[in-house]
Design an enzyme around this catalytic site. Structure first.
Site, PDB file in Angstrom:
ATOM      1  N   SER A 133       6.403 -22.336 -24.568  1.00 16.10           N
ATOM      2  CA  SER A 133       6.755 -23.673 -25.031  1.00 16.10           C
ATOM      3  C   SER A 133       6.807 -24.636 -23.841  1.00 16.10           C
ATOM      4  CB  SER A 133       8.077 -23.632 -25.800  1.00 16.10           C
ATOM      5  OG  SER A 133       8.305 -24.839 -26.500  1.00 16.10           O
ATOM      6  N   LYS A 152      16.174 -44.837 -39.019  1.00 13.20           N
ATOM      7  CA  LYS A 152      17.135 -44.594 -37.945  1.00 13.20           C
ATOM      8  C   LYS A 152      17.725 -43.199 -38.062  1.00 13.20           C
ATOM      9  CE  LYS A 152      19.877 -45.322 -34.505  1.00 13.20           C
ATOM     10  NZ  LYS A 152      19.338 -45.316 -33.145  1.00 13.20           N
TER      11      LYS A 152
END
Length: 339
Positions: free
Chosen positions: A168, A220
């Site tokens: 990763s 948001k």
């Protein structure tokens, strides 16, 4: 009654001890937090050629008899003297270590180590990074990778050695290397993005507990832990993950164009031997073997930027160790009393 009295006295002592330990630990936390912002560090440099030479000479001393050892030492001294007179200046190899956690905390030291070596390194030198990381936060490993990119941008060859794992975010760093060397059973890949969080909205609703989420901006807050998640929010969250994944894929592909990025950017991991076939790495070898080989023809310098501990931090560490010993003694006495 006598047993109860003894037990009550023991319990009171135990509670007192636990409270005292908690107070000490709280004081340690305060001291460390105060000292951390003021702490500075220094660059430590160690010549690895001397380390390998000491290993070799230690084995010779244990294996060879005195007369043979004397002859070997004499020949070595003569060879070194001749090499100093005739040999040209050897190339330099700067060795760095990066042991990554989920926040890539080692970046704080890496940035200073890179700055230091770039003040001297040229295209004739080499930087070797011994990397170990299973990945972590995207922005943290993005910054760590950017520090390595500085080395490549300066025209200094960068070799990344992976002995255990570079997955990763760890592989995001590794792919910047001009050459990637892996141990046969190291773990590589995991070129994907994952995010997960619990949601206890149904539990709160069952107990008639309301949780209000107020936002300004349509996206948001997409998914929440306490509020009721919507399908629209899930779709947006997944879209953000896909966007991050595409950026990750593009970053890896730009540094290793020989990869079939769509084939390997599935989130899968491979051991070193399979990773070589996928072109995730260039060669199978441990970092020890590579550095020992380079030490025969180059000057190796290990760089480590060490953070200095303030007086408060040193005191905090001493108190912490004392508290640990105290807890161990308490547990031991508790076991002896009730078993």
């Amino acid at each position: 009654m006598e047993f109860l009295a003894d037990y009550a006295g023991f319990l009171a002592k135990t509670i007192t001890l636990v409270v005292a330990v908690l107070v000490v630990l709280a004081a340690i936390a305060v001291l460390r937090s105060k000292g951390r912002s003021k702490s500075s560090g220094q660059l430590q440099v160690r010549k690895l050629n001397d380390f390998y030479k000491a290993l070799h000479q230690g084995l010779e001393q244990a294996v060879l008899d005195k007369s043979r050892l004397k002859a070997v030492r004499k020949a070595e001294a003569k060879a070194e003297k001749l090499a100093k007179k005739t040999a040209a200046e050897k190339p330099r190899v700067f060795v760095l270590d990066f042991d990554g956690d989920i926040k890539a905390s080692a970046t704080d030291n890496l940035r200073h180590e890179v700055t230091a070596l770039l003040s001297m390194a040229t295209s004739q030198d080499e930087v070797v990074l011994r990397l170990e990381s299973g990945g972590g936060l995207v922005h943290s490993y993005g910054l760590a990778a950017s520090q390595l990119a500085r080395i490549r941008q300066a025209g200094v060859p960068l070799t990344v050695c992976i002995d255990k794992v570079a997955a990763s975010g760890g592989y995001m760093m590794a792919c910047i290397g001009e050459k990637i060397i892996s141990a046969p059973f190291a773990i590589l890949g995991s070129i994907g993005v994952v995010a997960q969080l619990p949601n206890i909205h149904k539990l709160l609703k069952k107990h008639e507990i309301d949780f209000e989420v107020l936002t300004a901006g349509e996206y948001k807050r997409t998914l929440t832990v306490f509020g009721e998640n919507t399908e629209k929010g899930r779709e947006k969250f997944q879209e953000d993950l896909e966007t991050t994944h595409e950026l990750f894929k593009g970053f890896v592909a730009s540094h290793r164009p020989q990869l079939n990025i769509d084939e390997i950017a599935t989130g899968e991991i491979w051991l070193g031997q399979a990773a070589l076939g996928k072109k995730l790495v260039d060669e199978l070898m441990t970092s020890d073997e590579y550095l020992a080989t380079r030490a025969k023809h180059a000057e190796l310098f290990h760089l480590h930027y060490a953070q200095k501990k303030t007086l408060q931090e040193r005191m905090g560490l001493a108190v912490s160790l004392a508290a640990d010993r105290l807890l161990l003694q308490w547990v031991s006495r508790l076991n002896q009393r009730f078993w």
